[in-house]
Enzyme design. Sequence first.
Site, mmCIF file in Angstrom:
data_model
loop_
_atom_site.group_PDB
_atom_site.id
_atom_site.type_symbol
_atom_site.label_atom_id
_atom_site.label_comp_id
_atom_site.label_asym_id
_atom_site.label_seq_id
_atom_site.Cartn_x
_atom_site.Cartn_y
_atom_site.Cartn_z
ATOM 1 N N HIS A 97 0.852 -1.199 0.000
ATOM 2 C CA HIS A 97 0.000 0.000 0.000
ATOM 3 C C HIS A 97 0.887 1.247 0.000
ATOM 4 O O HIS A 97 1.957 1.246 0.607
ATOM 5 C CB HIS A 97 -0.914 -0.017 1.225
ATOM 6 C CG HIS A 97 -1.975 1.032 1.156
ATOM 7 N ND1 HIS A 97 -1.712 2.346 1.477
ATOM 8 C CD2 HIS A 97 -3.268 0.979 0.773
ATOM 9 C CE1 HIS A 97 -2.824 3.049 1.285
ATOM 10 N NE2 HIS A 97 -3.777 2.245 0.870
ATOM 11 N N GLU A 169 -3.956 2.249 -7.234
ATOM 12 C CA GLU A 169 -4.358 3.323 -6.335
ATOM 13 C C GLU A 169 -3.491 4.552 -6.595
ATOM 14 O O GLU A 169 -2.369 4.646 -6.066
ATOM 15 C CB GLU A 169 -4.183 2.886 -4.874
ATOM 16 C CG GLU A 169 -5.005 1.682 -4.497
ATOM 17 C CD GLU A 169 -5.332 1.656 -3.007
ATOM 18 O OE1 GLU A 169 -6.515 1.608 -2.674
ATOM 19 O OE2 GLU A 169 -4.405 1.718 -2.192
ATOM 20 N N SER A 215 -10.548 7.152 -2.997
ATOM 21 C CA SER A 215 -11.796 7.921 -2.868
ATOM 22 C C SER A 215 -12.962 7.292 -3.640
ATOM 23 O O SER A 215 -13.810 8.012 -4.156
ATOM 24 C CB SER A 215 -11.583 9.380 -3.295
ATOM 25 O OG SER A 215 -10.616 9.989 -2.453
HETATM 26 P P1 PGA Z 1 -9.667 5.885 0.313
HETATM 27 O O1 PGA Z 1 -8.474 4.842 0.559
HETATM 28 O O2 PGA Z 1 -10.836 5.092 -0.216
HETATM 29 O O3 PGA Z 1 -9.961 6.469 1.683
HETATM 30 O O4 PGA Z 1 -9.179 6.906 -0.640
HETATM 31 C C1 PGA Z 1 -8.207 3.810 -0.351
HETATM 32 C C2 PGA Z 1 -6.979 3.040 0.104
HETATM 33 O O5 PGA Z 1 -6.033 3.659 0.583
HETATM 34 O O6 PGA Z 1 -6.916 1.788 -0.006
#
Ligand code: PGA
Length: 256
Positions: A97, A169, A215
């Site tokens: 991540h 991401e 998000s």
């Molecule tokens: P978020 O996080 O949906 O709050 O943007 C996604 C993630 O970090 O896996």
Amino acid sequence: MSLRKKLIAGNWKMNKTAADGVALVADIVAAAGKQNDVEVVVCPPFTGLESAAAKLEGSTVKLGAQNMHPEASGAYTGEISAGMLRALFVSHVILGHSERRSYFHESDAFINQKVLAALKAQLKPILCVGETLAERESGSTLKVVQTQLEAGLEGVSKDLATNVVIAYEPVWAIGTGKVASTEQAQEVHAFIRSLLVKLFGDAIAQKVRILYGGSMKPANAPELLAQKDIDGGLIGGASLEARSFVELVTAAIAIK
Ligand code: PGA
């Protein structure tokens, strides 16, 4: 009909005590614990895994962890191994991540060791890749994603490749409320699929799920999930409340 079952995974990050997690899991199981159209995974902090596992029993909802160490055991204070996760009925583990990469300085090589260790232990890694805002603005998105993906998957055999889940991401979209446009997301997802074809061949690449994260919420999910190469979501903020998380599951079921 896609070859790939959509997957909605909740990344709780460092939120929820074990007791709070049990309450959240109970609501998710009540609303989405019987359906099998979409794969649902919740990823509590380590301290919430055991009690969440007990609550998930008998449902279709699966359990994931947010990290692990590549070694099986030993002098690694504060770390958790794949075997320890397996003993708690964990089936998935988020690896690489962007918060681990940036705050804990995890390298592609280290993340690759974790991916291999997870697969060896029969855990399904959710390997995260994605560019920062500066990298996007300088036009290096695809290069960054390619490096992270190829390094992260080094040594993964064709046999085990379908056990891997990729999460794209974009770092600038995580927790910021700024979601990637469907075109931006689909472009990178299609690129990731093309890299998977090169690594594992077309038949296998068509079976690997590529999640979008950053998000994602009920308002933007239907459009994102309808894209050809977007096979689900890795959800942070919107996974912390049953209502929004279940709405995302429902959105995925509607598209399948
Ligand atoms: P978020 O996080 O949906 O709050 O943007 C996604 C993630 O970090 O896996």
